[in-house]
Design a protein around this motif. Structure first.
Motif, PDB file in Angstrom:
ATOM      1  N   ASN A  28      29.737  90.290  18.446  1.00 19.81           N
ATOM      2  CA  ASN A  28      29.468  91.728  18.559  1.00 19.81           C
ATOM      3  C   ASN A  28      29.843  92.480  17.284  1.00 19.81           C
ATOM      4  OD1 ASN A  28      28.362  91.636  21.100  1.00 19.81           O
ATOM      5  ND2 ASN A  28      30.281  92.118  22.165  1.00 19.81           N
ATOM      6  N   GLN A  29      30.949  92.085  16.654  1.00 15.45           N
ATOM      7  CA  GLN A  29      31.348  92.714  15.391  1.00 15.45           C
ATOM      8  C   GLN A  29      30.353  92.389  14.278  1.00 15.45           C
ATOM      9  OE1 GLN A  29      35.307  90.962  15.312  1.00 15.45           O
ATOM     10  NE2 GLN A  29      36.276  92.986  15.621  1.00 15.45           N
ATOM     11  N   LEU A  30      29.883  91.148  14.269  1.00 14.77           N
ATOM     12  CA  LEU A  30      28.878  90.745  13.289  1.00 14.77           C
ATOM     13  C   LEU A  30      27.593  91.555  13.481  1.00 14.77           C
ATOM     14  CD1 LEU A  30      28.586  88.606  11.000  1.00 14.77           C
ATOM     15  CD2 LEU A  30      27.368  87.192  12.664  1.00 14.77           C
ATOM     16  N   LEU A  31      27.204  91.742  14.739  1.00 19.15           N
ATOM     17  CA  LEU A  31      26.022  92.548  15.051  1.00 19.15           C
ATOM     18  C   LEU A  31      26.204  93.986  14.584  1.00 19.15           C
ATOM     19  CD1 LEU A  31      23.298  93.103  16.427  1.00 19.15           C
ATOM     20  CD2 LEU A  31      24.529  93.304  18.613  1.00 19.15           C
ATOM     21  N   GLU A  32      27.402  94.525  14.742  1.00 20.91           N
ATOM     22  CA  GLU A  32      27.676  95.901  14.309  1.00 20.91           C
ATOM     23  C   GLU A  32      27.510  96.044  12.799  1.00 20.91           C
ATOM     24  OE1 GLU A  32      31.402  99.090  14.241  1.00 20.91           O
ATOM     25  OE2 GLU A  32      31.485  97.357  15.603  1.00 20.91           O
ATOM     26  N   HIS A  33      28.055  95.089  12.037  1.00 21.86           N
ATOM     27  CA  HIS A  33      27.900  95.142  10.577  1.00 21.86           C
ATOM     28  C   HIS A  33      26.441  94.925  10.174  1.00 21.86           C
ATOM     29  CE1 HIS A  33      32.125  95.530   9.819  1.00 21.86           C
ATOM     30  NE2 HIS A  33      32.426  94.368  10.381  1.00 21.86           N
ATOM     31  N   LEU A  77      22.589 110.451  10.083  1.00 21.81           N
ATOM     32  CA  LEU A  77      21.168 110.123   9.919  1.00 21.81           C
ATOM     33  C   LEU A  77      20.557 109.502  11.173  1.00 21.81           C
ATOM     34  CD1 LEU A  77      21.238 108.628   6.295  1.00 21.81           C
ATOM     35  CD2 LEU A  77      20.171 110.790   6.993  1.00 21.81           C
ATOM     36  N   GLN A  78      21.384 109.019  12.078  1.00 17.98           N
ATOM     37  CA  GLN A  78      20.903 108.301  13.258  1.00 17.98           C
ATOM     38  C   GLN A  78      19.828 109.069  14.052  1.00 17.98           C
ATOM     39  OE1 GLN A  78      21.486 105.142  14.065  1.00 17.98           O
ATOM     40  NE2 GLN A  78      20.186 105.282  15.894  1.00 17.98           N
ATOM     41  N   PRO A  79      19.987 110.391  14.273  1.00 18.44           N
ATOM     42  CA  PRO A  79      18.974 111.107  15.062  1.00 18.44           C
ATOM     43  C   PRO A  79      17.593 111.126  14.416  1.00 18.44           C
ATOM     44  CG  PRO A  79      21.006 112.391  14.876  1.00 18.44           C
ATOM     45  CD  PRO A  79      21.135 111.263  13.922  1.00 18.44           C
ATOM     46  N   PHE A  80      17.509 110.799  13.117  1.00 14.29           N
ATOM     47  CA  PHE A  80      16.229 110.863  12.427  1.00 14.29           C
ATOM     48  C   PHE A  80      15.452 109.544  12.479  1.00 14.29           C
ATOM     49  CE2 PHE A  80      18.957 114.073  10.464  1.00 14.29           C
ATOM     50  CZ  PHE A  80      18.141 115.197  10.560  1.00 14.29           C
ATOM     51  N   ILE A  81      16.032 108.521  13.093  1.00 15.40           N
ATOM     52  CA  ILE A  81      15.322 107.249  13.227  1.00 15.40           C
ATOM     53  C   ILE A  81      14.345 107.361  14.402  1.00 15.40           C
ATOM     54  CG2 ILE A  81      15.541 104.789  13.721  1.00 15.40           C
ATOM     55  CD1 ILE A  81      18.197 104.788  12.276  1.00 15.40           C
ATOM     56  N   LEU A  82      13.064 107.232  14.116  1.00 12.89           N
ATOM     57  CA  LEU A  82      12.032 107.413  15.138  1.00 12.89           C
ATOM     58  C   LEU A  82      11.815 106.155  15.962  1.00 12.89           C
ATOM     59  CD1 LEU A  82       9.381 109.380  13.027  1.00 12.89           C
ATOM     60  CD2 LEU A  82      11.138 110.305  14.543  1.00 12.89           C
ATOM     61  N   VAL A  83      11.835 104.998  15.311  1.00 17.74           N
ATOM     62  CA  VAL A  83      11.637 103.723  15.992  1.00 17.74           C
ATOM     63  C   VAL A  83      12.704 102.759  15.501  1.00 17.74           C
ATOM     64  CG1 VAL A  83      10.068 101.787  16.400  1.00 17.74           C
ATOM     65  CG2 VAL A  83       9.138 104.102  16.150  1.00 17.74           C
ATOM     66  N   ASP A  84      13.462 102.182  16.411  1.00 20.86           N
ATOM     67  CA  ASP A  84      14.562 101.291  16.032  1.00 20.86           C
ATOM     68  C   ASP A  84      14.393  99.943  16.743  1.00 20.86           C
ATOM     69  OD1 ASP A  84      16.892  99.979  15.457  1.00 20.86           O
ATOM     70  OD2 ASP A  84      18.231 101.625  15.998  1.00 20.86           O
ATOM     71  N   ASP A  85      13.933  98.958  15.980  1.00 19.27           N
ATOM     72  CA  ASP A  85      13.745  97.611  16.518  1.00 19.27           C
ATOM     73  C   ASP A  85      14.801  96.655  15.974  1.00 19.27           C
ATOM     74  OD1 ASP A  85      11.475  98.146  18.073  1.00 19.27           O
ATOM     75  OD2 ASP A  85      10.153  97.989  16.338  1.00 19.27           O
ATOM     76  N   SER A  86      15.976  97.180  15.611  1.00 17.19           N
ATOM     77  CA  SER A  86      16.993  96.340  14.977  1.00 17.19           C
ATOM     78  C   SER A  86      17.436  95.189  15.879  1.00 17.19           C
ATOM     79  CB  SER A  86      18.198  97.193  14.554  1.00 17.19           C
ATOM     80  OG  SER A  86      18.698  97.950  15.643  1.00 17.19           O
ATOM     81  N   ASN A  87      17.466  95.402  17.205  1.00 18.01           N
ATOM     82  CA  ASN A  87      17.865  94.314  18.115  1.00 18.01           C
ATOM     83  C   ASN A  87      16.856  93.166  18.098  1.00 18.01           C
ATOM     84  OD1 ASN A  87      20.268  95.479  18.931  1.00 18.01           O
ATOM     85  ND2 ASN A  87      19.344  96.553  20.658  1.00 18.01           N
ATOM     86  N   MET A  88      15.575  93.504  17.903  1.00 18.59           N
ATOM     87  CA  MET A  88      14.549  92.471  17.803  1.00 18.59           C
ATOM     88  C   MET A  88      14.696  91.685  16.498  1.00 18.59           C
ATOM     89  SD  MET A  88      11.237  94.527  19.293  1.00 18.59           S
ATOM     90  CE  MET A  88      10.115  93.178  18.930  1.00 18.59           C
TER      91      MET A  88
END
Length: 420
Positions: free
Chosen positions: A181-186, A223-234
């Motif tokens: 989980n920490q690795l995923l956060e970084h 800046l987070q609210p300005f991300i329109l599409v977030d596929d980082s988990n994919m």
């Protein structure tokens, strides 16, 4: 093939400057002439340098190059026909064939002009004509008219680079103790730093200073609210699934390819992210793809890539310098590789790659994940067409899919989709 003005087989027409007041129109009317003017000014300011290096031949080359670029600017501003290239560079024929392909459906060469043709095509064409003007005047052939801006962008982002390298050092130092989980956060943080690095684009600012001043890590929350599409988990899942079962992740991780966009701060964010991928075992190797000549003001060339690593090594900052030496080591060991290919500096949509550059397509097929950086790559991925915003990214790719891919882009042009 470029689309005509109507939808064909479900594929909408290309964006162009025909629509007065559109982003394409304002780009061709205002931004491109401004960029050309800056290029002409840069060449003129370096007149003494050309004289010192080449004597009278240098001065004559400077004059002839400026004359060709002034002519180009006039053609653009007065909506003249797009002309065939006349130089001897290896990509001349593909460029001219692309123009001919467009002329046939149009029927009338006069209609293949700056404001009436696809914006993606004519914007790419302008940068290729700049290269032609330089190449036709041999002492100028290797002169990078955009180098000053790229160099300035790098040095004006030093505080942000230091903050980023300091953050990376902290991650590397504790890498062995990190939970998944920490690795995923970084991972998510550095992926988003690479995304937001794309704000530093000198072509969209027409060469005006657009460097990163603040700590990129500290900026992420705002800046987070300005991300329109977030596929980082994919993206994370794709990297994890590329690891084979039963062996250590580091030994069996996949290959990541990054199709680069801007030099300067954005390139540093890409290199930092690539270092993290290798050090964490998420990637076995990273292949970078850049441009074969100066392109779209601040795009990365081989010289920019090597120069950035050397400058980072030479920095008077412990962690920044350490990163530079690590990057140099990766290159020497073959863990990192830099490539360029003529296709990246041609006007083709990426759905044409398999047919027009099968060797490049095959190279990308060797990757487990391909990251496409920036606005231009996004436009080429999707054809820069008048797609409805509810259309899915997969549909807009029109069959392009050499490997799992992700586009990291801060929105500038008005092409966008529901997913991706």
């Amino acid at each position: 093939m470029m689309a005509a003005d109507q939808t064909v087989d479900g594929v909408p027409p290309s964006l162009s400057a025909k629509v007065v007041g559109s982003f394409a129109y304002l780009t061709i009317r205002d931004r491109l002439p401004t960029i050309l003017t800056k290029v002409i000014d840069t060449i003129h300011r370096n007149k003494n340098k050309f004289f010192e290096e080449y004597g009278k031949e240098g001065i004559e080359a400077e004059k002839q190059t400026i004359a060709l670029l002034s002519k180009l600017r006039n053609e653009l501003q007065t909506d003249k026909p797009v002309l065939e290239l006349t130089d001897g560079l290896q990509d001349r024929e593909p460029w001219n064939q692309y123009l001919q392909r467009h002329q046939r459906p149009q029927g009338d060469q006069e209609s293949v002009s700056w404001f009436k043709s696809p914006w993606l095509y004519v914007e790419c064409y302008m940068y290729r004509r700049i290269q032609e003007a330089l190449w036709l005047n041999p002492p100028m052939s290797d002169f990078d008219v955009f180098n000053e801006g790229k160099t300035q962008s790098f040095f004006e982002s030093q505080q942000a680079v230091m903050a980023l390298c300091t953050y990376l050092e902290g991650v590397n130092k504790n890498m062995e103790e990190l939970s998944k989980n920490q690795l995923l956060e970084h991972f998510n943080k550095l992926l988003k730093v690479s995304l937001w690095g794309n704000k530093c684009d000198l072509s969209i600012s027409a060469g005006q200073d657009n460097s990163q001043k603040n700590s990129p890590i500290e900026s992420l929350t705002s800046l987070q609210p300005f991300i329109l599409v977030d596929d980082s988990n994919m993206v994370w899942s794709t990297l994890i699934s590329a690891q084979r079962q039963g062996q250590s992740a580091k030994a069996t991780a996949g290959r990541v390819d990054i199709v680069l966009d801007n030099a300067g701060f954005e390139l540093v964010t890409d290199l930092v992210f690539a270092e993290f991928l290798v050090n964490s075992g998420l990637a076995r190797e990273v292949h970078f793809h850049g441009k074969s000549f100066p392109w779209f003001v601040s795009d990365v060339t081989a010289n920019d890539f090597q120069w950035t690593i050397r400058q980072t090594m030479a920095a008077n900052h412990k962690w920044m310098s350490k990163s530079g030496y690590q990057w140099q080591s990766y290159v020497k060991e073959g863990v990192w590789a830099y490539h360029d290919h003529p296709f990246w500096t041609q006007p083709h949509e990426f759905c044409d790659m398999a047919a027009d550059a099968p060797d490049l397509y095959a190279t990308l097929q060797g990757a487990d994940l391909v990251l496409f950086k920036g606005d231009l790559n996004y436009r080429k991925l999707t054809g820069d067409r008048e797609w409805d915003h509810t259309v899915g990214f997969d549909t807009a790719l029109q069959g392009f899919g050499p490997a799992p891919l992700c586009s990291l882009r801060t929105l500038k042009a008005n092409v966008q989709f529901e997913l991706g």
